[in-house]
Design an enzyme around this catalytic site. Structure first.
Site, PDB file in Angstrom:
ATOM      1  N   ALA A 124       0.837  -1.202   0.000  1.00  0.00           N
ATOM      2  CA  ALA A 124       0.000   0.000   0.000  1.00  0.00           C
ATOM      3  C   ALA A 124       0.872   1.252   0.000  1.00  0.00           C
ATOM      4  O   ALA A 124       1.988   1.246   0.543  1.00  0.00           O
ATOM      5  CB  ALA A 124      -0.915  -0.007   1.221  1.00  0.00           C
ATOM      6  N   ARG A 126       0.997   3.831   1.713  1.00  0.00           N
ATOM      7  CA  ARG A 126       1.427   4.351   3.023  1.00  0.00           C
ATOM      8  C   ARG A 126       2.641   3.603   3.564  1.00  0.00           C
ATOM      9  O   ARG A 126       3.261   4.046   4.530  1.00  0.00           O
ATOM     10  CB  ARG A 126       0.276   4.288   4.027  1.00  0.00           C
ATOM     11  CG  ARG A 126      -0.243   2.896   4.282  1.00  0.00           C
ATOM     12  CD  ARG A 126      -1.466   2.929   5.200  1.00  0.00           C
ATOM     13  NE  ARG A 126      -2.025   1.604   5.433  1.00  0.00           N
ATOM     14  CZ  ARG A 126      -2.908   1.020   4.633  1.00  0.00           C
ATOM     15  NH1 ARG A 126      -3.299   1.637   3.528  1.00  0.00           N
ATOM     16  NH2 ARG A 126      -3.378  -0.189   4.914  1.00  0.00           N
ATOM     17  N   TYR A 127       2.964   2.446   2.953  1.00  0.00           N
ATOM     18  CA  TYR A 127       4.069   1.630   3.451  1.00  0.00           C
ATOM     19  C   TYR A 127       5.348   1.760   2.614  1.00  0.00           C
ATOM     20  O   TYR A 127       6.391   1.238   3.018  1.00  0.00           O
ATOM     21  CB  TYR A 127       3.670   0.156   3.496  1.00  0.00           C
ATOM     22  CG  TYR A 127       2.527  -0.126   4.436  1.00  0.00           C
ATOM     23  CD1 TYR A 127       2.575   0.271   5.769  1.00  0.00           C
ATOM     24  CD2 TYR A 127       1.397  -0.796   3.982  1.00  0.00           C
ATOM     25  CE1 TYR A 127       1.522   0.002   6.630  1.00  0.00           C
ATOM     26  CE2 TYR A 127       0.342  -1.064   4.832  1.00  0.00           C
ATOM     27  CZ  TYR A 127       0.406  -0.658   6.153  1.00  0.00           C
ATOM     28  OH  TYR A 127      -0.637  -0.917   7.004  1.00  0.00           O
ATOM     29  N   ILE A 128       5.277   2.358   1.465  1.00  0.00           N
ATOM     30  CA  ILE A 128       6.453   2.429   0.587  1.00  0.00           C
ATOM     31  C   ILE A 128       6.855   3.882   0.371  1.00  0.00           C
ATOM     32  O   ILE A 128       6.029   4.805   0.519  1.00  0.00           O
ATOM     33  CB  ILE A 128       6.182   1.737  -0.767  1.00  0.00           C
ATOM     34  CG1 ILE A 128       4.951   2.315  -1.455  1.00  0.00           C
ATOM     35  CG2 ILE A 128       6.044   0.245  -0.580  1.00  0.00           C
ATOM     36  CD1 ILE A 128       4.645   1.698  -2.812  1.00  0.00           C
TER      37      ILE A 128
END
Length: 899
Positions: A124, A126-128
Site C-alpha cells: 500500500a 502508506r508503506y512504501i
C-alpha cells in the site's frame, strides 16, 4: 437566461453560451465525441514525444521535484501532492507511480514495490517510499528551460513538457489505449540509446532493438523499426539440467511466472506436452523447474513449450506519440532523432541562459570594481536627492562605459548603491580581478560550446554514458527463432482408428482397426479405392468415404513421403504409373490420384516414408492383344513429381490387376542437413553450415569445450548450445579425433588421437582427465592436423609447427596422450588443412547437396535426358513389346503362374 453569441472560428457557426461562458449541452452534442477522444489522446493515454511521458507521469515527477529534499517521501504523500495537478483521483496516480518505479530509471524506490517478473503487487502507498534518482535530477529538470501552464484548477503552474535531455520514451517504453487509437512502444537498452544519439549527431543512422527488464530472447526479424504492422517474438530461456529436468531462467516480456506456470499446466492438461511436475523456485532470479517423465525428449519438450505455452509470445509494436498536439505514428529511429534534436535545443538554451548569466555577472562585477576602486561612492556623500545620487554615479562611470559590454541602466546603479560599507572596506582588487578572469574563462568556454554545439552534445551524452552505464547492459538476447512445427512437437496424446468398409476415421473408434498415435492438432490424409484423397483435421469420428485404402498422419512439406500408384485413365483407357509427394494441400478438399476422368480405376497404391520404390506385377486382361500378359514394372524407373502429374504410360492394353512383387530401396538418397549456429538448430533449408547427406542410421558428432563428445540423431528438433560446441559434423566412424588438452593431474599439455568407440546416442563421454583445471584446448577431425605451437621460457618466445598425426599414434579414447608442453605452453593454433590432403576415404565420396523440386507439377515424367525428351513427343513403347527375359531358375518349391 440571457445568452451571448461566441464565434467558433473552426466551425464558422454561432454557438450559444450563457453569461458565465458555459456552453449548453445542446451545443456540445454535435462534437462531444471528438472533444472526448481528443482529451483522452492528449491528456491521458498517449505520451508526448519530447519528454516521453503521459500527463499523469509528468505530474508525478514534477510533484516529486517540488517535494525533493534528498530524502525519501511516503508514496501516499506523493500521490496527495500530485492531486494538485492531476484531476483523476488517487488510484490512477498510485498505479502510474508504481509503474514508473518498476521501470527502475527515474524513481528510487524503497520498500515492497512488487515484481514485474512474478506479478506480485506493491504494498500500500502508506508503506512504501520514493525519491527521484540522481539520473532523473540530472536530465529531467530545469525551471529556466521549462514551458509552464496553469493546472486544471488554475491554482498552480505545471510543465507542458519536462525538459528531458534523454530518449526517455524509448528507454522506458509505454503502452496506452485511447479513443480510436492505441500506442505500444517497447523498451530499449539505455546504453544503445545513448550510443544511437551519438551516431545521429555524427551523421550516422543507428539501428535500435528492444531490450526488456525480464531478459529472455527476442526475434527482431520483423520489428520494422517499431512501426505499425511490425512484430517481435519473445522467448524465455530454457536450459536442460538433465535428461528429465528443464529449467526456465527468465520470462518473456509481459509474462509473469504465475501466468507462465498456468499456461504450462494448461498445455499439459490438454495433452500438448507431458510433464510430471512444475516447481517455482523464483527468488532473486527466476527459476522454474519442469520435471519430465521418463522417455520424454527434452528437445521436443522445449519446442512444445515454445509452441503451446507462454514461453513464447508475440508482440505487435505501435509507436504512436504526441507531436505538436497531434498523434503521430513514427518509427523508433524517428523518435530517437526527435529526442536527440530536442536535447541539442535544450543544451543550446541552457548555454545561452548561462552565457546571459555570466555576462550579467561580469558586467556587475566590473561596475562594482570601478565603483569601489575609483571611489565613486564618495561623490554621493553630499547628494540630497535620489535622482541626484543616480546622476552622480552615472557621471562617475562615464569614463569607463566604453570598457563595458552593454549600457549601464538605472537598475545597475541602484544595485551599486546597495553595496554595504563593510564590503567596500574589505574590497580586494586582486580577488576582484581573479573573479573577473574566472568569469571570462567560463564565458569563453560557453561561447566555444555554442559555436561547437554538436561536439558539446556528444560530450554530454558520453558523460551520461560514463556516469550511469553500470548495470544498464543488455539483458535480452537478440536471436533468430526457428519456425516450430506444432504437429511435430505435440505429444501424441490420442490413438487413431479406421473403419475401412464404413469409411470412418477418428480417435473415438476404439473397436476398429488401429492406425497410429497422433495428437489432437494433427491432420490426417486418407486415400480411397476410387483414386481420390483428402486431408482433414483429427476428430472423434469423421466420414471420409467407403473403401479406404490408406490413412496416416499428414506432415506438411514432408517431401520424403512418396506415394506410388498405378491407374487406368477412364478417358483414354491407358494405364499410367506415377510417383508423387503431397507437401501442401487445402484441408477438406478432394484431390485425384488419377486424372479425374469418369471411369478411372486405381489398380495399385503404396505409401513410402523414405521414398522407397518397389517392383510390381501388372497382369493384363485375357482379351488383351498383347503377347505378354504379365509385365514386371519397377517404380524406381520413375521420377518423383508433384501430386498433379499424370505419370508415365505403362500400357495401352486393359489391365486386370496389379500386385506387389518385390520390395525396393529408397531412390531419393539421404537427406541434406545444415547446422545454423546462431540458433543451434538443424535444418534442411540450406541455412548455416552443410553437415552432409544423412541416411536414417547416420549420426552427428558433437565435441564440447568441456572435453566431452556426444553422438546425436539428426532429428530437426534437436537443440544444440553453440556456445559450448567446439566441433559439430556428420559422424564418420573412420575419422580420428585429434585433441590438445591440459591434464590437471600431471600439469602438462598433452595430445591424443582416438576414434569413437562408444555407441550410446544422446550421452556425453569425457575424453580428458577429471583433474583440477583440466580443459580442452582444441579438437579437430582433420586428416593431417598441424598446429602452430607457441611456448615461452623466461623472455624467450618460440613458435613452431607440429604435425599431430606424426606426433602420436591413434590410441583409446580414455588415454591421456603424449605430452607436448609443460608450463612453458603459451597457446596452440590449428592451421588450415593442406589443399593436397587426401582426406578420409568416406569424405571424398560424400554427395553434395542436390536441388530437388518435389512439387514440380508438370505432366511429363522422368529426368531431362534425351530419351525422356523424345518420349514427350512420341508415345512410349508398351512393356509387352519388350523382348521377353528368362523367367529364372526353379527349385522344388517354386510354382508357375498360367494366364
Amino acid at each position: 437566461m440571457e445568452e451571448n453569441e461566441e464565434k467558433n472560428p473552426e466551425e464558422g457557426k454561432e454557438i450559444p453560451v450563457d453569461l458565465n461562458g458555459n456552453r449548453p449541452l445542446s451545443g456540445m452534442y454535435e462534437d462531444w465525441f471528438l472533444d472526448y477522444a481528443s482529451y483522452v489522446i492528449l491528456e491521458r493515454a498517449v505520451p508526448h514525444v519530447n519528454d516521453g511521458l503521459k500527463p499523469v507521469q509528468r505530474r508525478i515527477l514534477h510533484s516529486m521535484k517540488d517535494m525533493d529534499d534528498g530524502r525519501y517521501n511516503k508514496v501516499a504523500n506523493i500521490i496527495g501532492h500530485t492531486m494538485q495537478y492531476h484531476p483523476h483521483g488517487d488510484a490512477a496516480i498510485g498505479d502510474a507511480i508504481i509503474n514508473l518505479g518498476q521501470k527502475d530509471l527515474m524513481i528510487d524506490c524503497q520498500g515492497n514495490w512488487g515484481d514485474v517478473r512474478t506479478g506480485d503487487s506493491a504494498a500500500a502507498p502508506r508503506y512504501i517510499e520514493a525519491r527521484l534518482t540522481k539520473f532523473a535530477l540530472d536530465v529531467a529538470f530545469n525551471k529556466q528551460t521549462t514551458v509552464w501552464q496553469k493546472s486544471y484548477d488554475g491554482r498552480k503552474n505545471e510543465p507542458i513538457t519536462l525538459p528531458v535531455k534523454f530518449p526517455l520514451l524509448l528507454a522506458q517504453g509505454v503502452e496506452g489505449i485511447a479513443v480510436g487509437l492505441s500506442t505500444k512502444i517497447l523498451p530499449h537498452n539505455f546504453i544503445e540509446l545513448v550510443q544511437g544519439s551519438i551516431k545521429i549527431l555524427q551523421g550516422k543512422t543507428p539501428t535500435l532493438y528492444p531490450d526488456f527488464q525480464t531478459g529472455g530472447q527476442v526475434d527482431i526479424s520483423d520489428y520494422q523499426d517499431g512501426r505499425r504492422g511490425g512484430r517481435v517474438k519473445v522467448r524465455a530461456k530454457i536450459e536442460e539440467r538433465d535428461k528429465n529436468t528443464l529449467i526456465i531462467k527468465d520470462v518473456p516480456y509481459g509474462v509473469t511466472t504465475t501466468s507462465l506456470i498456468d499456461s504450462i499446466i494448461k498445455a499439459n492438461d490438454k495433452g500438448k506436452i507431458k510433464i510430471k511436475k512444475v516447481i517455482d523456485n523464483t527468488a532473486k532470479d527466476v527459476e522454474i523447474e519442469i520435471q519430465l517423465p521418463n522417455n520424454i525428449s527434452t528437445d521436443k519438450t522445449i519446442d512444445a513449450l515454445y509452441a503451446f505455452t507462454n514461453c513464447e509470445t508475440s508482440i505487435s509494436p505501435n509507436a504512436c506519440v504526441i507531436v505538436e498536439d497531434k498523434p503521430a505514428f513514427l518509427g523508433v529511429s524517428d523518435i530517437l532523432k526527435i529526442n536527440t534534436e530536442n536535447t541539442v535545443d535544450l543544451l543550446q538554451k541552457e548555454l545561452e541562459i548561462r552565457r546571459g548569466e555570466l555576462e550579467e555577472k561580469w558586467h556587475f562585477s566590473s561596475l562594482e570594481k570601478i565603483f569601489i576602486e575609483e571611489r565613486i561612492y564618495r561623490d554621493i556623500e553630499e547628494c540630497e536627492t535620489w535622482e541626484e545620487i543616480i546622476s552622480t554615479i552615472d557621471k562617475g562611470l562615464d569614463p569607463f562605459k566604453k570598457l563595458l559590454k552593454r549600457e549601464v541602466t538605472e537598475e545597475d546603479i541602484t544595485r551599486l548603491t546597495e553595496i554595504r560599507i563593510k564590503r567596500i572596506s574589505k574590497f580586494d582588487s586582486f580577488k576582484a580581478d581573479e573573479l573577473l578572469k574566472g568569469i571570462e574563462d567560463e564565458l569563453a568556454e560557453v561561447n566555444h560550446n555554442l559555436e561547437n554545439l554538436i561536439d558539446y552534445a556528444i560530450a554530454y551524452y558520453e558523460g551520461i554514458l560514463d556516469k550511469y552505464k553500470d548495470g544498464k547492459e543488455r539483458k535480452t538476447e537478440i536471436k533468430d527463432f526457428e519456425d516450430i512445427n506444432t504437429q511435430v512437437v505435440a505429444v501424441a496424446n490420442e490413438k487413431l482408428y479406421v473403419n475401412r468398409s464404413e469409411g470412418f476415421v477418428g480417435t473415438g473408434l476404439k473397436k476398429d482397426e488401429y492406425v497410429s498415435e497422433c495428437s489432437d492438432i494433427d491432420d490426417i490424409i486418407v486415400f480411397r479405392g476410387d483414386g481420390t484423397y483428402s486431408v482433414s483435421k483429427v476428430s472423434q469420428k469423421s466420414f471420409f468415404g467407403k473403401n479406404i485404402i490408406h490413412v496416416a498422419v499428414f506432415r506438411k512439406n514432408d517431401d520424403r513421403m512418396v506415394y506410388n500408384a498405378m491407374y487406368t485413365d477412364g478417358k483414354t483407357k491407358k494405364t499410367y504409373a506415377k510417383r508423387f509427394s503431397v507437401t501442401s494441400i487445402t484441408r477438406d478438399k478432394e484431390y485425384f490420384v488419377t486424372q479425374g476422368n469418369a471411369g478411372s480405376k486405381l489398380h495399385y497404391f503404396s505409401a513410402n516414408p523414405n521414398g522407397e520404390a518397389e517392383i510390381v506385377n501388372v497382369y493384363l486382361h485375357s482379351a488383351a492383344k498383347a503377347r505378354n500378359k504379365l509385365i514386371e514394372y519397377n517404380f524406381a524407373d520413375l521420377a518423383i513429381k508433384g501430386r498433379n502429374s499424370k505419370g508415365n504410360q505403362v500400357t495401352k492394353h486393359p489391365v486386370r490387376k496389379v500386385d506387389f512383387k518385390e520390395k525396393g530401396v529408397s531412390t531419393i538418397g539421404g537427406r541434406d542437413i545444415w547446422y545454423e549456429a546462431n540458433i543451434g538448430r538443424l535444418n534442411v533449408h540450406e541455412r548455416g553450415d552443410y553437415l552432409g547427406s544423412f541416411q536414417t542410421e547416420d549420426q552427428i558428432l558433437v565435441v564440447y569445450e568441456t572435453g566431452e563428445y556426444e553422438l546425436t540423431s539428426h532429428e530437426l528438433t534437436n537443440h544444440y548450445n553453440n556456445r559450448e560446441i567446439v566441433l559439430i559434423e556428420k559422424f564418420n566412424p573412420k575419422k580420428v579425433i585429434t585433441a590438445v588438452h591440459y591434464d590437471g593431474n600431471s600439469k602438462n599439455y598433452c595430445v591424443k588421437r582416438f576414434q569413437i568407440e562408444t555407441s550410446s546416442q544422446g550421452k556425453r563421454f569425457s575424453f580428458i582427465t577429471d583433474g583440477r583445471g583440466s580443459k580442452l584446448i582444441l579438437a579437430t577431425t582433420q586428416f593431417k592436423p598441424v598446429i602452430e605451437l607457441t611456448t615461452k621460457s623466461g623472455k624467450d618466445k618460440k613458435t613452431e609447427e607440429v604435425n599431430l598425426r606424426e606426433f602420436i599414434d591413434v590410441k583409446g579414447w580414455k588415454s591421456i596422450g603424449n605430452k607436448i608442453a609443460g608450463k612453458e605452453f603459451s597457446k596452440a593454433k590449428l592451421l588450415p588443412p593442406d589443399e593436397n590432403d587426401p582426406g578420409w576415404e568416406e569424405d571424398s565420396n560424400e554427395d553434395k547437396p542436390k536441388d530437388v523440386d518435389p512439387d514440380d507439377n508438370s505432366n511429363d515424367s522422368g529426368s531431362n535426358t534425351p530419351e525422356n525428351k523424345e518420349n514427350e513427343t512420341k508415345e512410349p513403347p508398351d512393356f509387352d513389346e519388350i523382348p521377353k527375359k528368362p523367367k529364372g531358375s526353379f527349385t522344388s518349391g517354386d510354382q508357375i503362374s498360367l494366364l
